[in-house]
Design a protein around this motif. Structure first.
Motif, short mmCIF file in Angstrom:
data_model
loop_
_atom_site.label_atom_id
_atom_site.label_comp_id
_atom_site.label_asym_id
_atom_site.label_seq_id
_atom_site.Cartn_x
_atom_site.Cartn_y
_atom_site.Cartn_z
N ILE A 43 1.96 1.88 -3.44
CA ILE A 43 0.86 2.41 -4.26
C ILE A 43 0.62 3.87 -3.95
O ILE A 43 0.37 4.69 -4.83
N THR A 78 -6.04 -4.60 -4.08
CA THR A 78 -5.19 -3.58 -4.69
C THR A 78 -5.98 -2.72 -5.66
O THR A 78 -5.88 -1.49 -5.67
N ASP A 128 0.83 -1.21 0.00
CA ASP A 128 0.00 0.00 0.00
C ASP A 128 0.85 1.25 0.00
O ASP A 128 0.52 2.24 -0.65
#
Length: 750
Positions: free
Chosen positions: A22, A635, A19
């Motif tokens: 991202i 995701t 995460d």
């Protein structure tokens, strides 16, 4: 779309770490272009790639040591059979031995050392090698791909960028323009890429046969009771066992490979020195190429035919390039220059020295030249080395098929990732058993030279178009390296009717499979592209009063990168219901080896806004591991929320620039409205997620259109549909659980 199936694998990263990666992604950058209705984006070239990673010497030497066990098993076991394969009719003149030794010396120097180690290894695709790596490198620089799915955003992927010389040449620009304009050139590049792939796989068939048979045959010196039939049976038993253990992966036994091959190289090099001193030290004069000329003068046509045996000295050379992704270019160069090349030269020199004294023993040169005290240790090591050589080519075949799947050049097969640390270590059950059955053939070295010649052709394109090499250097390469390879190719083709047709026949079968699949794959993509749903038609569909919204988040998978697929309209005409959030997901393979996770997802909103419909292109490289579905869902939804947030906030920034003279209170009110809109849309996604995720798979039945000729009907109705029905289905591609999967069927008449 990728057509492979990946087993769930632990990527060695936690969800929080992912995460974080991202969150570091600039979604504004990814949304800079609107590719929803863009037929194909111009991908600019000329960027500079990220700085090359500096590898410590300790790590480099460790990789060099490991590469000895993986890369050089094939070429390293060639001394088992080269002289026997070259002098098939015996030695008619003692100096012929010097001529062949000189041929071997200069062949090893020109092809593996000069061409591959110092030239071809410069043409890696982000440190990945092989025929498909060369093709993808050319596709990135020139738009020669046959599927019009390029997007302008793809150039933002860090691995997509090329490191190019700043000085441009007219020849490079002219060649690039000619390739892009010529449809024949595009087909030809894809054809030779598939041909080279098929030939490497053909080499994966012949290598286990020749190396294991030659090694086991050494036992005949110890006992006359060992007949040819028994040797064949023992070899078959070893090969069957070798293929049966492939499912466990090379990683579990990989650390034993390097020490064994190192011992092998030490033994053949040491025995070579011993034989050179004991029998005839004057063989060192074979470094003079005059002996090559004398050999051809004496033997003429027979000398040319014998090149088919000499070329076996460089079998497995393609592994130097194909397996570079497991290591580094520097480590391959170190191991080749310091261990493999010297050991092979010493081994062939020692055998030549032995043959000068015992020319009648040419058919069993390797084992007869071994000193008695080390015979049995050498026999054991030779069998182990031949098994390792077979393993290297089998693993290489799996990697090649894995790459070809991602570029739509092979039917769906199951790909199992056998290592949690090394993504390139894969196992393909169907291919494994096909290779095992094919290994009953006894073949020649045609596949080896074909691949080398095709590699040279593609390398010349890269030299001119990407490296912008001086034309005189390119011409020199063609004259020196190209002429040698063509000479060897002409020799091995002469043996076509003596067993040389076997690797070509096997490669031809693979070529037919790849051609059929890729041809229909392209036809289907163009059909969907020409019949996609226009934005106007989508608005008409959304305005339909009979359309009802149901709770939940639906992922609708298609292969179309630009636009909404026709099958969606087919679905709504039969089921007039739309989930509260709908995401059209396209799994796209880029012509690069890997796409960083933070650059993998591209989102676009589909208007009208109240539909809550999005398009998502998920980009993978041909060496990327596909993730398990739960991880993929988490995701994708996480980045979708970030996309919505970034979209609303960026629109506020744009409005603020246009209204700098407005009252401060009005700006605050506008900001509050946007925050409310943001919260509302995020809540819609959360409610849809809580209601459940449904995966919709488009299952298209492909048939030949009315009025199609006989060839087209055979291609589509029989060949393609036979492959499709007998191999992996779409749900296997994404590892989608059946309880959350919905198939939507439609017939395409191509």
């Amino acid at each position: 779309m990728s057509n492979n199936v990946a087993e769930p694998v632990d990527e060695g990263r936690t969800g929080d770490q992912l995460d974080d990666g991202i969150n570091n992604c600039s979604l504004q950058k990814l949304r800079r272009y609107d590719s929803l209705d863009l037929e194909s984006g111009q991908v600019p070239a000329g960027h500079h790639s990220p700085a090359t990673k500096v590898v410590k010497w300790s790590v480099l030497l460790h990789l060099a040591f490991q590469s000895i066990g993986i890369v050089y098993g094939d070429i390293g076991t060639s001394p088992l059979y080269v002289y026997a394969s070259t002098f098939t009719n015996g030695i008619s003149h003692r100096d012929d031995i010097l001529g062949v030794l000189s041929l071997i010396f200069y062949t090893l120097t020109l092809i593996p050392l000069l061409k591959y180690v110092f030239i071809v290894l410069r043409a890696t695709d982000n440190d990945e090698g092989g025929t498909f790596a060369l093709y993808s490198l050319i596709c990135r620089y020139a738009r020669v791909g046959l599927i019009p799915n390029q997007q302008a955003e793809d150039s933002d992927v860090s691995n997509f960028q090329l490191e190019l010389p700043s000085r441009s040449l007219k020849l490079a620009s002219s060649l690039k323009s000619s390739l892009e304009k010529s449809r024949f050139s595009k087909f030809f590049l894809l054809f030779i890429t598939m041909l080279g792939t098929s030939m490497v796989i053909g080499d994966g068939v012949l290598t286990p046969c020749i190396s294991v048979l030659s090694a086991v045959g050494g036992i005949r010196k110890a006992t006359s009771a060992m007949t040819e039939e028994r040797i064949v049976l023992i070899s078959i038993a070893i090969l069957v066992c070798l293929f049966m253990v492939q499912r466990f992966g090379t990683g579990k036994v990989g650390y034993t490979f390097a020490p064994i091959i190192c011992i092998w190289f030490a033994l053949i090099g040491g025995i070579g020195v011993y034989n050179s001193i004991k029998y005839d030290p004057t063989v060192l004069k074979a470094i003079n190429p005059k002996y090559i000329m004398d050999y051809f003068t004496r033997n003429k046509k027979d000398a040319w035919i014998s090149l088919g045996g000499v070329v076996l000295a460089i079998t497995g050379t393609e592994a130097l390039f194909a397996d570079v992704g497991h290591f580094t270019v520097q480590s391959i160069r170190i191991s080749m220059c310091t261990v493999t090349y010297p050991a092979l030269i010493l081994a062939y020199t020692g055998q030549a020295s032995f043959l000068r004294e015992h020319p009648d023993l040419v058919s069993t040169t390797f084992f007869d030249s071994i000193p008695a005290p080390v015979y049995w240790p050498m026999f054991i090591v030779s069998v182990l080395a031949s098994i390792i050589a077979s393993q290297a080519m089998i693993s290489g075949t799996f990697s090649i098929i894995h790459q070809s799947l991602s570029l739509g050049c092979f039917p769906r097969v199951k790909v199992v990732h056998t290592s949690v640390k090394h993504e390139g270590q894969v196992y393909i059950p169907e291919i494994n058993y096909l290779l095992m059955l094919a290994c009953v053939a006894v073949t020649a070295g045609i596949a080896v030279v074909f691949v080398m010649t095709l590699t040279s052709f593609m390398l010349v394109l890269i030299m001119i178009m990407i490296w912008k090499t001086n034309i005189l250097v390119v011409i020199s390469y063609i004259i020196v390296i190209g002429s040698v390879e063509l000479l060897y190719l002409s020799s091995v083709l002469y043996k076509f009717d003596q067993g040389g047709y076997l690797p070509l026949a096997f490669a031809a079968v693979l070529m037919i499979i790849m051609y059929v699949w890729n041809d229909v794959y392209r036809r289907r993509y163009y059909y969907e592209l020409h019949h996609k749903i226009s934005p106007e038609r989508l608005k008409e569909i959304s305005a339909n009063s009979n359309l009802c919204r149901i709770p939940g988040l639906a992922m609708f998978y298609s292969e179309l990168v630009h636009g909404i697929p026709l099958i969606f309209q087919h679905y709504l005409s039969n089921v007039p219901a739309l989930h509260s959030v709908l995401v059209f997901v396209t799994i796209k393979s880029l012509p690069i080896n890997k796409v960083p996770i933070q650059e993998r997802f591209l989102f676009q909103r589909v208007e009208p806004r109240e539909l809550n419909v999005f398009r998502c292109v998920v980009r993978y490289g041909y060496k990327d591991v596909r993730y398990e579905e739960e991880f993929f869902e988490k995701t994708l939804v996480g980045i979708l929320k970030e996309f919505i947030q970034e979209e609303i906030l960026s629109s506020h920034e744009d409005d603020a620039e246009l209204e700098v003279n407005e009252e401060h209170g009005e700006n605050e009110e506008q900001l509050d409205q946007e925050q409310e809109t943001l919260q509302k849309e995020i809540e819609i996604v959360d409610r849809a997620l809580h209601a459940g995720i449904v995966h919709m798979i488009g299952e298209n039945e492909i048939v030949a259109g009315k009025g199609a000729n006989l060839g087209k009907r055979i291609l589509i109705d029989y060949a393609y549909n036979f492959l499709k029905k007998n191999l992996r289905q779409s749900e296997k591609v994404f590892e989608i659980p059946h309880k959350r999967m919905l198939k939507v069927g439609m017939t395409y008449q191509l």
